[in-house]
Motif scaffolding. Sequence first.
Motif, short mmCIF file in Angstrom:
data_model
loop_
_atom_site.label_atom_id
_atom_site.label_comp_id
_atom_site.label_asym_id
_atom_site.label_seq_id
_atom_site.Cartn_x
_atom_site.Cartn_y
_atom_site.Cartn_z
N UNK A 276 0.78 -1.23 0.00
CA UNK A 276 0.00 0.00 0.00
C UNK A 276 0.82 1.29 0.00
N UNK A 277 2.14 1.19 0.03
CA UNK A 277 2.97 2.39 0.04
C UNK A 277 4.00 2.37 -1.09
N UNK A 278 5.00 1.52 -0.98
CA UNK A 278 6.04 1.52 -2.02
C UNK A 278 5.60 0.80 -3.29
N UNK A 279 4.84 -0.28 -3.17
CA UNK A 279 4.38 -1.02 -4.34
C UNK A 279 3.62 -0.17 -5.33
N UNK B 57 -3.49 10.35 1.77
CA UNK B 57 -4.86 10.01 1.39
C UNK B 57 -4.88 8.81 0.45
N UNK B 58 -3.97 8.77 -0.51
CA UNK B 58 -3.91 7.64 -1.44
C UNK B 58 -3.60 6.35 -0.69
N UNK B 59 -2.70 6.43 0.29
CA UNK B 59 -2.37 5.26 1.11
C UNK B 59 -3.62 4.75 1.82
N UNK C 242 -8.27 -0.62 -2.29
CA UNK C 242 -7.29 -1.21 -3.18
C UNK C 242 -6.41 -0.13 -3.78
N UNK C 243 -5.10 -0.38 -3.85
CA UNK C 243 -4.19 0.64 -4.37
C UNK C 243 -4.48 1.06 -5.81
#
Length: 181
Positions: free
Chosen positions: A62-65, A81-83, A90-91
């Motif tokens: 959820x962050x680097x991927x 917010x995106x995280x 879902x990302x």
Amino acid sequence: MDIDRLINDLIKREGGYVDHPADKGGPTNWGVTEQVARAYGYAGSMKALPRGRAEDIYRKRYWSGPRFDQVGQRYPRLAEELFDTGVNMGPAVAATFLQRALNALNRGAVDYPDIAADGAIGAMTLAALDAYRKARGAAGETVLLRAVDALQGARYIEIAERRAANEAFVYGWLANRVGGA
């Protein structure tokens, strides 16, 4: 960006083990669904999912991927917010919200060309974000946040309209997820 703080705040909101009968996602612990835990190699009981394992999943999935860390180098609040949206929806959904907003805000491709709303943040999305930032400055982050929040809120309503059981969650989603992580 302090991803450890973001993860800690998220885990505080998500809590520990939950298996709500109306939740199609099934059992979760620390906010991580069983399906996601299994995809990251965890084979034990969801009740026993170690917090550290959940934190590792959050960092990778959820962050680097999805490259929200790279968004954070440009607009930290937007990345937060995106995280949070990525964890809940879902990302790829969160990334698509960003891409759609960037396309709507490029003034008819005057500031930068439209990008594919494919849910994958790559070089073109980051270039569009850089061009948007150059055109709109630091204040542009607030507008992007509002656009992402609007798309997120609309999706929650649609989810509840398609499946009445989701009405059990929509108030909390709107109260706790839209308008800030």
